[in-house]
Design an enzyme around this catalytic site. Structure first.
Site, short mmCIF file in Angstrom:
data_model
loop_
_atom_site.label_atom_id
_atom_site.label_comp_id
_atom_site.label_asym_id
_atom_site.label_seq_id
_atom_site.Cartn_x
_atom_site.Cartn_y
_atom_site.Cartn_z
N ASP A 250 0.81 -1.22 0.00
CA ASP A 250 0.00 0.00 0.00
C ASP A 250 0.85 1.28 0.00
OD1 ASP A 250 -2.12 -1.86 0.47
OD2 ASP A 250 -1.85 -1.66 2.63
N GLU B 156 -11.37 -0.21 -3.25
CA GLU B 156 -10.54 0.35 -2.17
C GLU B 156 -9.34 1.07 -2.81
OE1 GLU B 156 -9.32 -3.04 0.19
OE2 GLU B 156 -8.06 -3.84 -1.39
#
Ligand code: FUB
Length: 325
Positions: free
Chosen positions: A17, A227
């Protein structure tokens, strides 16, 4: 080169991420710090059981990567029970802010903020999550006029489907998401206050429209938001990019204003090794880069990922490409 063939940027830890920013002439990366766990993979994402953040920096792209050590850890954040997921950082007026999602003591994902005088931290957390915050994957964006925004949200384990009414409804979790011809669940955005620690005004839905100006539908799993929100600005246009989750694409949509609406513009990256895909896009020394992750370093273990980086380009219409134009 295929994404899976790129060398990991960081190999002494598992990282994921990646949120990248150019601060003070260096490139900083704010990733999740994956760790080993006995927890079995499930759709709730329980296996992503992270409990601290490290910050990394580079003087030059392709040069050595410095690990600045632990910048924030769960035990120092009073409201957190577990799962420090994908963070992001922002700079405003010489101060640095780290935004992070985590489960509160009731198991509900909230978004916290921590601050520091230095981009690498250590960061001091606020004692409570941002008032009114929910779900996961905060991405901050400071526009050229100084106004800051926070984009966020993630469905399934990220619980966004539980907030359709504006209030948390745990029973909505079981349905994961709508799946028919209704509008897809939309990501969220809120303006940030000048001190960067609160929402300034309402949380809004961010519209992602198709080529006919209609909101993407819930069944459109190849294009709908799942997401990993990210915002960047290129040539006066706003680029909102995100993951499609269960179809594993990184996609983007273009708009004229940070609050939208955005029109779907295409894919940035095809599926990589591992279930999740998550990224950021940053300009550094005149070139544009896509930071993302896959699970190649662990040979495919979904929750043990590694950050990668590649240069990206824009064609004459402002579309993102992986090949020089
Ligand atoms: O790292 C935990 C979660 O996995 C992130 O919050 C999602 O974006 C996915 O990458």
């Amino acid at each position: 080169m295929a994404a899976n063939d790129l060398a990991p940027l960081i190999t002494h830890l598992y990282t994921a991420d990646p949120s990248a920013h150019s601060f003070n002439g260096k490139l900083y990366v704010y990733p999740s710090h994956d760790r080993e766990t006995e927890i079995e993979d499930n759709d709730n994402g329980d296996q992503y059981d992270m409990n601290d953040y490290h910050v990394f920096s580079m003087e030059e792209m392709g040069g050595p990567v410095t690990d600045h050590g632990v910048a924030l850890k769960a035990e120092d954040i009073p409201w957190v029970s577990k799962q420090l997921w994908a963070p992001d950082a922002a700079e405003k007026d010489g101060k640095f802010y780290l935004y992070f999602p985590a489960r509160d003591k009731d198991g509900v994902f909230r978004i916290g903020v921590a601050s520091s005088d230095k981009p690498e931290g250590p960061f001091t957390p606020e004692p409570e999550p941002i008032k009114g915050s929910y779900s996961i994957d905060p991405a901050s964006f400071v526009d050229t006029d100084g106004q800051a925004y926070l984009y966020f949200g993630g469905i399934w384990g990220g619980q966004l489907q539980c907030w359709r009414s504006g209030k948390y409804d745990a029973s909505a979790y079981t349905s994961m998401e709508n799946s028919g011809d209704e509008d897809a669940i939309q990501p969220r955005v809120a303006k940030l206050t000048n001190d960067m620690k609160e929402f300034d005004g309402p949380i809004r839905n961010l519209a992602i429209l198709d080529e006919h100006g209609q909101p993407l539908k819930a069944h459109d799993h190849d294009r709908r938001f799942f997401e990993a929100a990210w915002m960047h600005k290129y040539n006066g246009k706003y680029y909102f990019s995100y993951s499609t989750g269960d179809t594993h694409f990184l996609c983007y949509a273009i708009g004229d204003h940070p609050l939208g609406p955005f029109t779907y513009a295409g894919r940035i990256l095809e599926p990589v090794v591992g279930w999740t895909t998550h990224h950021s896009i940053a300009e550094f020394k005149g070139k544009w880069y896509l930071f993302h992750h896959d699970a190649s370093l662990s040979k495919g273990v979904n929750h043990l990922r590694c950050v990668k980086v590649r240069e990206i380009f824009y064609d004459k219409d402002g579309k993102i490409t992986l090949t020089p134009q």
